[in-house]
Design an enzyme around this catalytic site. Structure first.
Site, PDB file in Angstrom:
ATOM      1  N   LYS A   1     -17.532   1.212   3.966  1.00  0.00           N
ATOM      2  CA  LYS A   1     -17.737   2.629   3.652  1.00  0.00           C
ATOM      3  C   LYS A   1     -18.967   3.173   4.369  1.00  0.00           C
ATOM      4  O   LYS A   1     -19.013   4.347   4.718  1.00  0.00           O
ATOM      5  CB  LYS A   1     -17.814   2.846   2.137  1.00  0.00           C
ATOM      6  CG  LYS A   1     -16.469   2.586   1.472  1.00  0.00           C
ATOM      7  CD  LYS A   1     -16.230   3.364   0.210  1.00  0.00           C
ATOM      8  CE  LYS A   1     -14.759   3.225  -0.198  1.00  0.00           C
ATOM      9  NZ  LYS A   1     -14.371   3.970  -1.355  1.00  0.00           N
TER      10      LYS A   1
ATOM     11  N   LYS B   1      -6.447  -0.902   5.706  1.00  0.00           N
ATOM     12  CA  LYS B   1      -5.958  -0.691   4.339  1.00  0.00           C
ATOM     13  C   LYS B   1      -5.602   0.781   4.139  1.00  0.00           C
ATOM     14  O   LYS B   1      -6.337   1.653   4.605  1.00  0.00           O
ATOM     15  CB  LYS B   1      -7.085  -1.075   3.364  1.00  0.00           C
ATOM     16  CG  LYS B   1      -6.756  -0.946   1.899  1.00  0.00           C
ATOM     17  CD  LYS B   1      -7.991  -1.235   1.046  1.00  0.00           C
ATOM     18  CE  LYS B   1      -8.803   0.007   0.778  1.00  0.00           C
ATOM     19  NZ  LYS B   1      -8.663   0.605  -0.553  1.00  0.00           N
TER      20      LYS B   1
ATOM     21  N   LYS C   1      -7.538   6.516   0.616  1.00  0.00           N
ATOM     22  CA  LYS C   1      -7.598   7.976   0.491  1.00  0.00           C
ATOM     23  C   LYS C   1      -8.501   8.580   1.554  1.00  0.00           C
ATOM     24  O   LYS C   1      -8.283   9.696   1.988  1.00  0.00           O
ATOM     25  CB  LYS C   1      -8.139   8.361  -0.886  1.00  0.00           C
ATOM     26  CG  LYS C   1      -7.244   8.018  -2.033  1.00  0.00           C
ATOM     27  CD  LYS C   1      -7.860   8.597  -3.315  1.00  0.00           C
ATOM     28  CE  LYS C   1      -7.704   7.656  -4.482  1.00  0.00           C
ATOM     29  NZ  LYS C   1      -8.950   6.960  -4.839  1.00  0.00           N
TER      30      LYS C   1
HETATM   31  N1  AQP Z   1      -4.113  -0.041   0.130  1.00  0.00           N
HETATM   32  C1  AQP Z   1      -4.160  -0.515  -1.102  1.00  0.00           C
HETATM   33  N2  AQP Z   1      -3.291  -1.479  -1.487  1.00  0.00           N
HETATM   34  C2  AQP Z   1      -3.316  -1.960  -2.752  1.00  0.00           C
HETATM   35  N3  AQP Z   1      -4.185  -1.528  -3.693  1.00  0.00           N
HETATM   36  C3  AQP Z   1      -5.066  -0.569  -3.348  1.00  0.00           C
HETATM   37  N4  AQP Z   1      -6.035   0.074  -4.022  1.00  0.00           N
HETATM   38  C4  AQP Z   1      -6.640   0.975  -3.221  1.00  0.00           C
HETATM   39  N5  AQP Z   1      -6.079   0.938  -1.993  1.00  0.00           N
HETATM   40  C5  AQP Z   1      -5.100  -0.015  -2.047  1.00  0.00           C
HETATM   41  C6  AQP Z   1      -6.343  -0.153  -5.424  1.00  0.00           C
HETATM   42  O1  AQP Z   1      -6.214   1.089  -6.102  1.00  0.00           O
HETATM   43  C7  AQP Z   1      -7.108   1.097  -7.214  1.00  0.00           C
HETATM   44  C8  AQP Z   1      -7.808   2.409  -7.273  1.00  0.00           C
HETATM   45  O2  AQP Z   1      -8.614   2.583  -6.157  1.00  0.00           O
HETATM   46  P1  AQP Z   1      -9.791   3.634  -6.143  1.00  0.00           P
HETATM   47  O3  AQP Z   1      -9.310   4.967  -5.789  1.00  0.00           O
HETATM   48  O4  AQP Z   1     -10.563   3.555  -7.387  1.00  0.00           O
HETATM   49  O5  AQP Z   1     -10.724   3.098  -5.014  1.00  0.00           O
HETATM   50  P2  AQP Z   1     -10.426   2.496  -3.610  1.00  0.00           P
HETATM   51  O6  AQP Z   1     -10.091   1.069  -3.718  1.00  0.00           O
HETATM   52  O7  AQP Z   1     -11.633   2.762  -2.814  1.00  0.00           O
HETATM   53  O8  AQP Z   1      -9.154   3.323  -3.144  1.00  0.00           O
HETATM   54  P3  AQP Z   1      -8.933   4.092  -1.807  1.00  0.00           P
HETATM   55  O9  AQP Z   1      -7.601   4.685  -1.787  1.00  0.00           O
HETATM   56  O10 AQP Z   1      -9.289   3.197  -0.688  1.00  0.00           O
HETATM   57  O11 AQP Z   1      -9.925   5.319  -1.937  1.00  0.00           O
HETATM   58  P4  AQP Z   1     -11.180   5.721  -1.089  1.00  0.00           P
HETATM   59  O12 AQP Z   1     -10.706   5.929   0.307  1.00  0.00           O
HETATM   60  O13 AQP Z   1     -11.639   6.964  -1.770  1.00  0.00           O
HETATM   61  O14 AQP Z   1     -12.154   4.614  -1.210  1.00  0.00           O
HETATM   62  C9  AQP Z   1      -8.037  -0.103  -7.049  1.00  0.00           C
HETATM   63  O15 AQP Z   1      -7.620  -1.113  -7.953  1.00  0.00           O
HETATM   64  C10 AQP Z   1      -7.794  -0.541  -5.653  1.00  0.00           C
HETATM   65  O16 AQP Z   1      -7.993  -1.927  -5.488  1.00  0.00           O
END
Ligand code: AQP
Length: 329
Positions: free
Chosen positions: A114, A195, A198
């Site tokens: 990040k 991965k 968002k």
């Molecule tokens: N690509 C993925 N495959 C499987 N699981 C995923 N998770 C996130 N991306 C994937 C799981 O979704 C849950 C919620 O995630 P979050 O929004 O709290 O945070 P994150 O992991 O940081 O998700 P993003 O989509 O990658 O958001 P941003 O870009 O904002 O950081 C978690 O259980 C995560 O493991």
């Protein structure tokens, strides 16, 4: 008493199928198993670690609650609450900070990733994210935490902090274990080495996407060389990622997909995949539309959940303060 399960999702934007298959779908399955006392929260404090618009935050929070309810979480079975409404989360994070060596924190891959993605905003909240996450979990005595693979390292830190605290102050915390799904790491549609996230919307298929958008995104998804529909993550990482989405959306096995598309090419497979996703998401999307049209339901569910979570968290934080000697009662 049933064992406790805790997990959360950040209100940072629309949820994608990675969030769904890696965590939300499993939240519902685990709730319905009826073997755990479930707590699911909206990680709004975590979501402040990236650039955000305060005018959008409230609707992002409501949106994740609507996602939870539309996916099948039931406020009668699970405690659904907003992290920032329970001050014990931040109190415990501040306390746990004193047991988290900076060297260990610097090894966190999410912080490193990040930091690259948001080079202009590498803030202390981002650095401390794993400690707040440990507080979120340890506060409720969770023994299991359903997450995607990207959160496993953070969970390991929560275990370490629990162990360290227990060794110094006596048994206080339960060491939590992750529960991963088969789709623990869904990759981006435009780049199977990254991965689905968002913060990279160009690679995401969102749960709210309309059928035509889903068809277009799936048609445009990157594939590998060759044409055979064969699950082979080493040689066909892009196709295998799409097959994993198919299998988990339709609840079928890889060999069933391989036989259904024997002799057919990527074009046919993608058409089939788009329809499977559209069909799987249709009831969710319909339910979510109705929920967003009745904000009272969301407000009520959250208020009831906040109350229940407070009861558990307030009691625990008092116990912790006593253990470390700052409670004068
Ligand atoms: N690509 C993925 N495959 C499987 N699981 C995923 N998770 C996130 N991306 C994937 C799981 O979704 C849950 C919620 O995630 P979050 O929004 O709290 O945070 P994150 O992991 O940081 O998700 P993003 O989509 O990658 O958001 P941003 O870009 O904002 O950081 C978690 O259980 C995560 O493991």
């Amino acid at each position: 008493m049933k064992p406790v399960l805790v997990s959360g999702i950040q209100p940072t934007g629309k949820l994608h199928i990675g969030n769904y298959l890696g965590s939300l779908k499993n939240f519902v399955a685990l709730q319905d198993l009826d073997e755990y006392q479930c707590f699911f929260f909206i990680a709004d404090l975590h979501s402040l670690t990236e650039d955000f618009n305060p005018k959008e935050k409230a609707s992002q929070i409501r949106n994740v609650v609507a996602d939870y309810l539309a996916a099948g979480l039931n406020p009668k079975q699970s405690v659904i609450f907003q992290q920032s409404e329970i001050p014990a989360h931040t109190e415990l994070a501040v306390i746990l900070n004193n047991f988290a060596p900076i060297g260990e924190m610097e090894r966190m891959t999410q912080f490193k990733d990040k930091s690259k993605n948001q080079a202009g905003n590498i803030n202390m909240g981002l650095f401390d994210y794993p400690v707040l996450m440990a507080a979120d979990i340890l506060l409720y005595g969770a023994s299991v935490v359903p997450v995607g693979e990207d959160q496993v390292q953070h969970l390991e830190l929560a275990r370490t902090l629990a162990r360290r605290f227990n060794a110094k102050f006596g048994k206080t915390f339960v060491e939590p274990k992750p529960i991963l799904t088969e789709a623990k790491r869904i990759m981006s549609l435009d780049d199977p080495t990254k991965k689905m996230s968002k913060s990279r919307p160009q690679g995401c298929l969102f749960l709210d996407d309309e059928p035509d958008v889903i068809r277009k995104k799936v048609q445009r998804a990157v594939t590998d060389s060759g044409s055979e529909i064969k699950y082979d993550p080493e040689r066909k990482p892009a196709l295998s990622n799409l097959m994993s989405v198919y299998a988990n959306m339709a609840d079928v096995r890889m060999d069933q997909i391989e036989s259904a598309f024997k002799g057919k090419g990527y074009g046919d497979f993608k058409k089939g995949l788009a329809e499977v996703i559209i069909q799987a998401l249709a009831p969710f999307q319909e339910k979510k539309r109705k929920l967003l049209a009745s904000p009272g339901i969301i407000k009520k569910a959250l208020a009831a959940g906040n109350k229940k979570a407070s009861l558990v968290a307030d009691k625990k934080i008092e116990e912790i303060k006593e253990k470390i000697g700052i409670s004068l009662d």
